[in-house]
Design an enzyme around this catalytic site. Structure first.
Site, PDB file in Angstrom:
ATOM      1  N   ILE A   1     -67.616 -41.801 -86.511  1.00  6.74           N
ATOM      2  CA  ILE A   1     -67.093 -40.618 -87.217  1.00  6.74           C
ATOM      3  C   ILE A   1     -66.219 -40.982 -88.417  1.00  6.74           C
ATOM      4  CG2 ILE A   1     -67.175 -39.070 -85.223  1.00  6.74           C
ATOM      5  CD1 ILE A   1     -64.206 -39.657 -84.769  1.00  6.74           C
TER       6      ILE A   1
ATOM      7  N   GLY B   1     -63.472 -47.304 -92.789  1.00  5.65           N
ATOM      8  CA  GLY B   1     -62.665 -47.611 -93.956  1.00  5.65           C
ATOM      9  C   GLY B   1     -61.826 -48.838 -93.708  1.00  5.65           C
ATOM     10  N   GLY B   2     -61.515 -49.535 -94.808  1.00  4.67           N
ATOM     11  CA  GLY B   2     -60.700 -50.738 -94.651  1.00  4.67           C
ATOM     12  C   GLY B   2     -61.438 -51.766 -93.806  1.00  4.67           C
ATOM     13  N   PHE B   3     -60.820 -52.146 -92.704  1.00  3.13           N
ATOM     14  CA  PHE B   3     -61.422 -53.145 -91.827  1.00  3.13           C
ATOM     15  C   PHE B   3     -61.595 -52.584 -90.417  1.00  3.13           C
ATOM     16  CE2 PHE B   3     -58.874 -55.385 -95.048  1.00  3.13           C
ATOM     17  CZ  PHE B   3     -59.895 -56.061 -95.697  1.00  3.13           C
TER      18      PHE B   3
ATOM     19  N   VAL C   1     -64.275 -45.982 -86.725  1.00  4.03           N
ATOM     20  CA  VAL C   1     -63.757 -45.036 -85.743  1.00  4.03           C
ATOM     21  C   VAL C   1     -64.923 -44.319 -85.072  1.00  4.03           C
ATOM     22  CG1 VAL C   1     -62.255 -43.056 -85.322  1.00  4.03           C
ATOM     23  CG2 VAL C   1     -61.676 -44.699 -87.122  1.00  4.03           C
TER      24      VAL C   1
ATOM     25  N   LYS D   1     -60.601 -46.449 -82.568  1.00  4.51           N
ATOM     26  CA  LYS D   1     -60.555 -47.210 -83.825  1.00  4.51           C
ATOM     27  C   LYS D   1     -60.693 -48.700 -83.500  1.00  4.51           C
ATOM     28  CE  LYS D   1     -57.501 -47.957 -87.819  1.00  4.51           C
ATOM     29  NZ  LYS D   1     -56.171 -47.597 -88.387  1.00  4.51           N
TER      30      LYS D   1
ATOM     31  N   ASP E   1     -48.100 -44.675 -95.964  1.00  5.95           N
ATOM     32  CA  ASP E   1     -49.480 -44.433 -96.388  1.00  5.95           C
ATOM     33  C   ASP E   1     -49.838 -42.956 -96.187  1.00  5.95           C
ATOM     34  OD1 ASP E   1     -51.871 -45.145 -97.537  1.00  5.95           O
ATOM     35  OD2 ASP E   1     -52.778 -45.904 -95.685  1.00  5.95           O
TER      36      ASP E   1
END
Length: 266
Positions: free
Chosen positions: A19, A22-24, A27, A41, A145
């Site tokens: 779903i 992103g990044g490393f 999810v 995650k 963030d």
């Protein structure tokens, strides 16, 4: 939580349950044996990054609890796996609802669930969550963030701030300034950008960008030949000085928003 539990919940990380990405990390939507829906995650260990963020998120979410902060259900740290398990947020991210609206724009008469009142309630809820973090008795927690993809919505559109991997606890320490920028461009506080010194004001600035996103329904950074239009914060200030806020308000809000209230949000 055991890896076996998580594999069962996600059907061995079935791609159909993916779903977010992103990044490393990726999810997945999962279902625990109890029937509880969760978001799982999973960090990509092949990149060799994310251990500090993984540990930070566990430490922060283990000591806080608030209606407007996402809850950590559990975590898994077996072998090379770094997995965080959160409550599942049915309505996804705030950004999803701001930008995924082609049908509404093509047919303005189409009813949209995402009303101005809901947007305001989401902003107020997010602000309450951040205020709770900033007033933590141990000197406050700075999220670091804050952005529209880190504001999650449950089935009732109740907002919850998520993703605490970059969080910093305690009062700023001038002797231990991070020597590299962390965060998301377009949301970064100019003072932090200049000094690398993180404070709660950095979160407040980022939240201000989110308010503009909600009002204008456009990303914080866009490609444009007009310099003042690239950065949403600068673009907003430009039209505010011109006294023409209506020029940049989300077309779906026209006729549904009081100008004075829009100016107050501004």
């Amino acid at each position: 939580m055991s890896l076996a539990e998580i594999l069962a919940a996600t059907e061995n990380f079935n791609p159909k349950l993916l779903i977010g990405e992103g990044g490393f990390a990726k999810v997945y939507k999962g279902t625990l044996e109890s029937g509880m829906k969760v978001a799982v995650k999973r960090s990509d260990s092949s990149h060799g990054q994310g251990l500090r963020e993984f540990q930070t998120e566990i430490m922060v979410l283990s000591r806080i609890q608030h209606r407007h902060l996402v809850s950590l259900v559990g975590y898994c740290d077996e072998g090379l796996e770094m997995i965080l398990v959160y409550e599942f947020m049915e309505k996804g991210t705030l950004r999803d609802h701001l930008y995924d609206r082609k049908e509404c724009l093509q047919n303005p008469s189409t009813e949209t669930e995402f009303t101005w009142k809901q947007r305001l309630e989401i902003c107020i809820g997010s602000a309450k969550g951040l205020h709770y973090l900033h007033t933590d008795p141990d000197g406050g927690i700075f999220h670091h963030d804050v952005k529209s993809t880190n504001i999650l919505l449950d089935e009732h559109y109740v907002a919850k701030v998520a993703d605490f991997g970059l969080s910093q606890s305690g009062m700023p320490d001038p002797d231990h300034i991070r020597m590299s920028l962390k965060g998301s461009f377009g949301y970064l506080d100019p003072e932090y950008f200049r000094t690398l010194q993180l404070t709660n004001k950095s979160d407040v600035y980022s939240f201000g960008v989110i308010l503009l996103e909600v009002l204008c329904a456009r990303p914080p950074i866009v490609n444009s030949k007009q310099r003042e239009e690239i950065n949403l914060a600068e673009w907003g200030m430009f039209w505010q000085k011109e006294g023409q806020l209506e020029k940049i308000i989300d077309p779906l809000l026209v006729g549904h928003i009081n100008r004075k209230l829009a100016e107050k949000v501004w």
